[in-house]
Design a protein around this motif. Structure first.
Motif, PDB file in Angstrom:
ATOM      1  N   UNK A 154      41.403 -50.991 -61.515  1.00 42.74           N
ATOM      2  CA  UNK A 154      42.671 -50.563 -60.921  1.00 42.74           C
ATOM      3  C   UNK A 154      43.150 -51.591 -59.894  1.00 42.74           C
ATOM      4  N   UNK A 155      42.214 -52.106 -59.103  1.00 40.52           N
ATOM      5  CA  UNK A 155      42.568 -53.083 -58.082  1.00 40.52           C
ATOM      6  C   UNK A 155      43.125 -54.354 -58.722  1.00 40.52           C
ATOM      7  N   UNK A 156      42.524 -54.785 -59.825  1.00 41.30           N
ATOM      8  CA  UNK A 156      43.008 -55.978 -60.524  1.00 41.30           C
ATOM      9  C   UNK A 156      44.420 -55.782 -61.070  1.00 41.30           C
ATOM     10  N   UNK A 157      44.757 -54.547 -61.390  1.00 39.83           N
ATOM     11  CA  UNK A 157      46.107 -54.250 -61.882  1.00 39.83           C
ATOM     12  C   UNK A 157      47.114 -54.114 -60.734  1.00 39.83           C
ATOM     13  N   UNK A 158      46.616 -54.143 -59.514  1.00 43.31           N
ATOM     14  CA  UNK A 158      47.498 -53.980 -58.366  1.00 43.31           C
ATOM     15  C   UNK A 158      47.860 -52.537 -58.097  1.00 43.31           C
ATOM     16  N   UNK A 159      47.035 -51.604 -58.593  1.00 46.64           N
ATOM     17  CA  UNK A 159      47.285 -50.177 -58.391  1.00 46.64           C
ATOM     18  C   UNK A 159      46.450 -49.697 -57.207  1.00 46.64           C
ATOM     19  N   UNK A 160      47.113 -49.260 -56.169  1.00 48.05           N
ATOM     20  CA  UNK A 160      46.445 -48.818 -54.941  1.00 48.05           C
ATOM     21  C   UNK A 160      46.034 -47.357 -55.070  1.00 48.05           C
ATOM     22  N   UNK A 186      44.752 -38.635 -58.768  1.00 46.77           N
ATOM     23  CA  UNK A 186      45.490 -39.772 -58.223  1.00 46.77           C
ATOM     24  C   UNK A 186      45.471 -40.954 -59.184  1.00 46.77           C
ATOM     25  N   UNK A 187      44.309 -41.256 -59.751  1.00 44.46           N
ATOM     26  CA  UNK A 187      44.200 -42.399 -60.662  1.00 44.46           C
ATOM     27  C   UNK A 187      45.081 -42.207 -61.889  1.00 44.46           C
ATOM     28  N   UNK A 188      45.081 -40.996 -62.448  1.00 45.70           N
ATOM     29  CA  UNK A 188      45.920 -40.727 -63.615  1.00 45.70           C
ATOM     30  C   UNK A 188      47.395 -40.843 -63.298  1.00 45.70           C
ATOM     31  N   UNK A 189      47.785 -40.325 -62.131  1.00 44.13           N
ATOM     32  CA  UNK A 189      49.191 -40.363 -61.743  1.00 44.13           C
ATOM     33  C   UNK A 189      49.669 -41.796 -61.508  1.00 44.13           C
ATOM     34  N   UNK A 190      48.851 -42.597 -60.840  1.00 44.94           N
ATOM     35  CA  UNK A 190      49.294 -43.956 -60.522  1.00 44.94           C
ATOM     36  C   UNK A 190      49.219 -44.876 -61.736  1.00 44.94           C
ATOM     37  N   UNK A 191      48.316 -44.571 -62.658  1.00 42.01           N
ATOM     38  CA  UNK A 191      48.296 -45.333 -63.901  1.00 42.01           C
ATOM     39  C   UNK A 191      49.545 -45.025 -64.720  1.00 42.01           C
ATOM     40  N   UNK A 192      49.955 -43.768 -64.738  1.00 43.08           N
ATOM     41  CA  UNK A 192      51.180 -43.379 -65.445  1.00 43.08           C
ATOM     42  C   UNK A 192      52.397 -44.074 -64.821  1.00 43.08           C
ATOM     43  N   UNK A 193      52.488 -44.052 -63.504  1.00 40.31           N
ATOM     44  CA  UNK A 193      53.609 -44.718 -62.822  1.00 40.31           C
ATOM     45  C   UNK A 193      53.632 -46.207 -63.144  1.00 40.31           C
ATOM     46  N   UNK A 194      52.454 -46.813 -63.133  1.00 37.70           N
ATOM     47  CA  UNK A 194      52.355 -48.249 -63.428  1.00 37.70           C
ATOM     48  C   UNK A 194      52.809 -48.523 -64.858  1.00 37.70           C
ATOM     49  N   UNK A 195      52.384 -47.682 -65.791  1.00 39.96           N
ATOM     50  CA  UNK A 195      52.747 -47.874 -67.198  1.00 39.96           C
ATOM     51  C   UNK A 195      54.262 -47.796 -67.398  1.00 39.96           C
ATOM     52  N   UNK A 196      54.914 -46.885 -66.694  1.00 40.98           N
ATOM     53  CA  UNK A 196      56.364 -46.753 -66.809  1.00 40.98           C
ATOM     54  C   UNK A 196      57.089 -47.900 -66.108  1.00 40.98           C
ATOM     55  N   UNK A 197      56.619 -48.271 -64.918  1.00 41.91           N
ATOM     56  CA  UNK A 197      57.269 -49.341 -64.157  1.00 41.91           C
ATOM     57  C   UNK A 197      57.082 -50.705 -64.827  1.00 41.91           C
ATOM     58  N   UNK A 198      55.915 -50.899 -65.461  1.00 39.50           N
ATOM     59  CA  UNK A 198      55.639 -52.174 -66.121  1.00 39.50           C
ATOM     60  C   UNK A 198      56.262 -52.262 -67.510  1.00 39.50           C
ATOM     61  N   UNK A 199      56.873 -51.167 -67.958  1.00 41.22           N
ATOM     62  CA  UNK A 199      57.502 -51.168 -69.279  1.00 41.22           C
ATOM     63  C   UNK A 199      56.522 -50.989 -70.418  1.00 41.22           C
ATOM     64  N   UNK A 200      55.304 -50.511 -70.114  1.00 40.42           N
ATOM     65  CA  UNK A 200      54.352 -50.233 -71.193  1.00 40.42           C
ATOM     66  C   UNK A 200      54.794 -49.010 -71.986  1.00 40.42           C
TER      67      UNK A 200
END
Length: 232
Positions: A154-160, A186-200
């Motif tokens: 998660x840290x490598x992906x820049x997800x806090x 928290x991890x599931x929620x922030x991974x979802x946000x990252x996936x949407x923001x990154x256009x995945x």
């Protein structure tokens, strides 16, 4: 301690088809107006208002006003978790066949990938959860737990993941279409946000369905070894 009367009263809040319809719609994580929910459930505005009042008073929903509009949403992620798990247990058998082409299309899209409040669910969510477990990022031996390797991932992906309040870092949420737990917390929620923001992933239609993009297929293959064909 919660009494049997308290438990019965709380259970009764969702023991109505209209109120259950509202709760399922609000699993998309957005705030809806009373009018939008009334149209979604096919009931009169006065009927919707009465039901929403009960759900707000019972702590299932939270509300806020903006001008003349009243917006409601699920009170928190614990309520969303409860609704999703109840949905999984409510229909253990085969789901009824879709009656129209639109229903069939929506059902297929929701089963393929969707958001469950603020995390990924459906085949997409289960596939990511399983890939994380296989790669040693997530442990499921005694409940869900993020490994040290997973924290670095998660840290490598820049997800806090640091600021989370009292919400659990990870937990399993029973998926109502796959009947297996997907990653929440928290991890599931922030991974979802990252996936949407990154256009995945991108949201499709007016439902909770999401679709994995070409960029998302490449990213998930590189990061988790997920074959692109599985996500289509």
């Amino acid at each position: 301690m919660t009494s049997s009367r308290d438990l019965a009263a709380f259970a009764a809040l969702l023991a109505d088809e209209t109120r259950a319809c509202f709760a399922l719609a609000l699993l998309d994580g957005r705030a809806w107006t009373a009018g939008e929910l009334a149209r979604h459930a096919g009931v009169a505005a006065s009927t919707a208002s009465e039901h929403l009042g009960k759900l707000v008073a019972g702590g299932v929903l939270a509300q806020e006003r903006q001008g003349r509009h009243r917006y409601v949403r699920l009170a928190d992620d614990r309520v969303a978790h409860l609704v999703e798990e109840l949905a999984a247990y409510a229909a253990p058998g085969a789901a009824p066949a879709p009656r129209t082409l639109r229903e069939s299309t929506v059902a297929a899209a929701m089963a393929r990938g969707r958001t469950c409040y603020d995390h990924l669910a459906g085949r997409l969510g289960i596939t990511i959860t399983q890939a994380m477990t296989t790669r040693g990022l997530l442990g499921q031996d005694t409940g869900f737990a993020l490994t040290e390797r997973g924290a670095r991932w998660f840290d490598d992906l820049g997800i806090d993941l640091a600021a989370r309040g009292r919400r659990p870092l990870v937990r399993g949420c029973l998926d109502w279409t796959e009947r297996r737990p997907h990653l929440a917390g928290v991890a599931g929620a922030r991974l979802c946000s990252h996936a949407l923001e990154a256009g995945w992933c991108v949201r499709i239609g007016s439902e909770r369905a999401v679709k994995v993009t070409d960029a998302g297929e490449r990213a998930l293959h590189a990061l988790l070894g997920i074959e692109p064909g599985i996500l289509r």
